[in-house]
Design a protein around this motif. Structure first.
Motif, PDB file in Angstrom:
ATOM      1  N   LEU B  27      30.773  42.652  32.900  1.00  0.00           N
ATOM      2  CA  LEU B  27      32.172  42.258  32.672  1.00  0.00           C
ATOM      3  C   LEU B  27      32.348  41.500  31.369  1.00  0.00           C
ATOM      4  N   SER B  28      33.443  41.719  30.692  1.00  0.00           N
ATOM      5  CA  SER B  28      33.774  40.860  29.556  1.00  0.00           C
ATOM      6  C   SER B  28      34.288  39.523  30.105  1.00  0.00           C
ATOM      7  N   GLU B  29      34.197  38.492  29.280  1.00  0.00           N
ATOM      8  CA  GLU B  29      34.527  37.146  29.764  1.00  0.00           C
ATOM      9  C   GLU B  29      35.995  37.034  30.184  1.00  0.00           C
ATOM     10  N   ASP B  30      36.846  37.794  29.521  1.00  0.00           N
ATOM     11  CA  ASP B  30      38.281  37.708  29.824  1.00  0.00           C
ATOM     12  C   ASP B  30      38.756  38.895  30.675  1.00  0.00           C
ATOM     13  N   VAL B  31      37.853  39.442  31.479  1.00  0.00           N
ATOM     14  CA  VAL B  31      38.223  40.575  32.344  1.00  0.00           C
ATOM     15  C   VAL B  31      39.430  40.211  33.221  1.00  0.00           C
ATOM     16  N   VAL B  32      40.281  41.189  33.452  1.00  0.00           N
ATOM     17  CA  VAL B  32      41.456  41.004  34.305  1.00  0.00           C
ATOM     18  C   VAL B  32      41.410  42.037  35.425  1.00  0.00           C
ATOM     19  N   HIS B  33      41.519  41.553  36.658  1.00  0.00           N
ATOM     20  CA  HIS B  33      41.536  42.428  37.825  1.00  0.00           C
ATOM     21  C   HIS B  33      42.948  42.422  38.407  1.00  0.00           C
ATOM     22  N   THR B  34      43.526  43.614  38.556  1.00  0.00           N
ATOM     23  CA  THR B  34      44.904  43.730  39.028  1.00  0.00           C
ATOM     24  C   THR B  34      44.931  44.567  40.302  1.00  0.00           C
ATOM     25  N   LEU B  35      45.695  44.083  41.281  1.00  0.00           N
ATOM     26  CA  LEU B  35      45.886  44.789  42.559  1.00  0.00           C
ATOM     27  C   LEU B  35      47.382  45.077  42.712  1.00  0.00           C
ATOM     28  N   PRO B  36      47.842  46.237  42.255  1.00  0.00           N
ATOM     29  CA  PRO B  36      49.290  46.498  42.286  1.00  0.00           C
ATOM     30  C   PRO B  36      49.901  46.416  43.684  1.00  0.00           C
TER      31      PRO B  36
END
Lengths: 124, 124
Positions: B27-36
């Motif tokens: 993962l990149s440090e600024d990873v963003v996980h989105t759950l629509p």
């Protein structure tokens, strides 16, 4: 790869326009449509076109994302019916001649976040 | 493209093994996980690793399908917890250096077929 990506673009444009002749033109005769959530399967171009043609409601769609490689394409689309919005994810397989031979659709619905993770997630 | 596809393979292998160090490494440090579906968003590697680490249940996963192009990968995975099985579809974006910078997950649940289409569909 490019052929199938283009066929999928025409598939969605034709569906949104209710142009069932153009829609049928993107499909191989033995196309299979699978809906894992309901365990339904629709076999053959004629049935699959009818399935879409008879689908009720004044829905419209827009393409949110496309990912394509040789022989496979995935789309994330948004369907709107009035104020209601639904996401759809569709996996397409090509027949090697620029037509779609298989479509597997998912229709994920909104749900409430499970307890115990509000300390990690923001809601939008 | 190959880098991100490999990173996604390591991501799922590490998740299934609960190897959170290897998981974080994809993962990149600024990873963003989105759950629509829940409108949740989890920002940053540390929170995203915790989100997964704290997720309850003795779940295991297998990869059903992968579609990859430059900078984007989609996976269809099956999660099993005891007798229960869930499908997940995940859209990954790369950071250009072989790490995952964004993950958008969908968790479609079973539902009953709407009335009026049994003449076109078989159920399995």
């Amino acid at each position: 790869m490019t052929d199938l990506r283009k066929a999928v673009g025409r598939f969605w444009a034709a569906a949104d326009a209710r142009d069932w002749t153009a829609f049928a033109g993107t499909l191989s005769e033995d196309v299979v449509h699978t809906l894992p959530q309901t365990r339904e399967q629709i076999s053959g171009r004629e049935r699959y076109v009818r399935f879409n043609r008879e689908y009720p409601g004044d829905w419209h769609l827009s393409i949110e994302r496309v990912v394509a490689e040789a022989g496979q394409v995935v789309t994330w689309t948004r369907f709107t019916v009035g104020q209601e919005e639904m996401n759809a994810i569709s996996f397409f397989t090509g027949d090697g001649a620029g037509r779609i031979s298989a479509v597997t659709d998912f229709w994920p619905e909104p749900y409430d976040p499970p307890a115990g993770r509000a300390h990690l997630a923001e809601r939008h």
